[in-house]
Design a protein around this motif. Structure first.
Motif, PDB file in Angstrom:
ATOM      1  N   LEU A 151       0.827  -1.201   0.000  1.00 19.98           N
ATOM      2  CA  LEU A 151       0.000   0.000   0.000  1.00 19.98           C
ATOM      3  C   LEU A 151       0.864   1.254   0.000  1.00 19.98           C
ATOM      4  N   GLN A 181       2.167   1.897  -3.444  1.00 25.70           N
ATOM      5  CA  GLN A 181       1.123   2.412  -4.332  1.00 25.70           C
ATOM      6  C   GLN A 181       0.849   3.893  -4.064  1.00 25.70           C
ATOM      7  N   ARG A 219      -3.299   1.227 -10.873  1.00 22.90           N
ATOM      8  CA  ARG A 219      -4.524   0.544 -11.285  1.00 22.90           C
ATOM      9  C   ARG A 219      -5.048  -0.361 -10.166  1.00 22.90           C
ATOM     10  N   LYS A 220      -4.154  -1.071  -9.481  1.00 25.08           N
ATOM     11  CA  LYS A 220      -4.563  -1.930  -8.372  1.00 25.08           C
ATOM     12  C   LYS A 220      -5.105  -1.101  -7.208  1.00 25.08           C
ATOM     13  N   LEU A 221      -4.530   0.083  -6.991  1.00 25.06           N
ATOM     14  CA  LEU A 221      -5.049   0.971  -5.946  1.00 25.06           C
ATOM     15  C   LEU A 221      -6.472   1.400  -6.285  1.00 25.06           C
ATOM     16  N   GLU A 222      -6.723   1.667  -7.555  1.00 21.37           N
ATOM     17  CA  GLU A 222      -8.071   2.029  -7.986  1.00 21.37           C
ATOM     18  C   GLU A 222      -9.038   0.867  -7.760  1.00 21.37           C
ATOM     19  N   GLU A 223      -8.571  -0.339  -7.991  1.00 25.83           N
ATOM     20  CA  GLU A 223      -9.422  -1.508  -7.750  1.00 25.83           C
ATOM     21  C   GLU A 223      -9.770  -1.626  -6.263  1.00 25.83           C
ATOM     22  N   ASP A 224      -8.788  -1.371  -5.406  1.00 22.99           N
ATOM     23  CA  ASP A 224      -9.029  -1.460  -3.970  1.00 22.99           C
ATOM     24  C   ASP A 224     -10.066  -0.444  -3.513  1.00 22.99           C
ATOM     25  N   PHE A 225      -9.989   0.779  -4.057  1.00 23.40           N
ATOM     26  CA  PHE A 225     -10.931   1.825  -3.655  1.00 23.40           C
ATOM     27  C   PHE A 225     -12.255   1.727  -4.423  1.00 23.40           C
ATOM     28  N   GLY A 226     -12.223   1.075  -5.572  1.00 21.36           N
ATOM     29  CA  GLY A 226     -13.443   0.932  -6.361  1.00 21.36           C
ATOM     30  C   GLY A 226     -13.834   2.174  -7.124  1.00 21.36           C
TER      31      GLY A 226
END
Length: 320
Positions: free
Chosen positions: A2, A5, A37-44
């Protein structure tokens, strides 16, 4: 993961360019893009506006960056405190400064690093006063030397250091300047080299000129006090600089330094840091050093010394 990211997102917000952000983080551009992109997935939610190039952050991205900067600053502060408990204060402290106070910074760093030999300092000089405050809020710097306006005192932790006083530099043989001090109206009549009007120091000086009903005409403008002093040396122009610069660099050969007469209260320079709980141990150490050091001599014209015992005055002249 985290933290990494968040570091990448903060770098992208700072650089506003994928390749430059990746370079500043020491990773490839695909790695940086994938982590965000993975951070965006985590936050939705999307955090960046995607196009053929970086088009900015989304509203959600802007808020995440604010939190990310604070989280990363808290992480670094925590690491610093744990390291200090184990081996003593170490790491790096980042200090920003407005140009007029740049020569005062070493007077804080010297006792700080003497007391904490494992600590290093990074100084970012020649920052606009507005940039200093923005960098503090963004945790890009840990502390700063700047002007202590009312809004600064209200929003930040401050340690007052000294009042900014000024000195007129002229050719040593210049007849128009003969007294022990010179008024702002008298200085306005001289061919002047001054700071640019975009700089806070120039605006302060213009206010002093206006108090005496004077309107100076700058024959040369510069954004550097070192450049200003260099323009005075040939003898064609006069210049006005903070006394703190004379304490650091002295008076050049063939140049005379005459204090500017006091008018309204001089602006106050101080050390500024964000109000945080708990506070970084490095910032605590810097604030402690600032409270102990006496910078009030920077308000007075120094007595110049030549090499050798008991020799005063260099080839530059001080006073009348």
């Amino acid at each position: 993961m985290l933290f990494r990211q968040l570091e990448y997102l903060v770098a992208l917000a700072r650089e506003r360019h994928f390749a430059r952000a990746a370079q500043s983080c020491g990773v490839s551009q695909p790695s940086l893009s994938e982590a965000i992109r993975k951070l965006e997935e985590d936050f939705g939610v999307p955090l960046i506006q995607r196009g053929r190039r970086f088009d900015g952050l989304t509203a959600e991205g802007e808020r995440v960056v604010v939190w990310a900067r604070q989280i990363l600053a808290d992480r670094d502060a925590l690491r610093g405190e744990v390291d200090a408990m184990r081996t003593g204060l170490s790491g790096r402290i980042r200090i920003g400064t407005v140009p007029s106070a740049a020569t005062a910074v070493p007077r804080l760093i010297d006792p700080l690093c003497t007391r904490h030999p494992l600590l290093t300092a990074q100084v970012m000089a020649d920052l606009a006063s507005t940039d200093v405050l923005a960098m503090l809020r963004e945790f890009s710097i840990d502390a700063a030397l700047t002007y202590l306006d009312d809004d600064v005192r209200a929003a930040f932790r401050v340690v007052p250091l000294y009042r900014e006083k000024y000195v007129l530099l002229t050719d040593a043989a210049w007849a128009p300047v003969r007294g022990e001090s010179v008024s702002w109206a008298e200085a306005a009549a001289l061919p002047l080299c001054l700071l640019t009007t975009a700089m806070r120091g120039r605006r302060t000086m213009d206010a002093f000129f206006a108090e005496e009903g004077a309107e100076p005409v700058a024959r040369v403008e510069t954004d550097s006090f070192a450049s200003l002093i260099a323009h005075v040396v040939p003898g064609r122009w006069a210049g006005i600089v903070p006394l703190a610069w004379i304490h650091a660099l002295g008076v050049p050969p063939g140049v005379r330094a005459v204090p500017m007469a006091d008018t309204s209260p001089a602006p106050e320079i101080g050390l500024v840091a964000c109000r945080r709980e708990p506070e970084s141990v490095t910032v605590q150490a810097l604030l402690a050093a600032a409270r102990e050091v006496d910078l009030r001599p920077l308000e007075l014209l120094p007595r110049m010394r030549m090499p050798g015992p008991d020799r005063t005055r260099g080839s530059g002249q001080v006073g009348p």
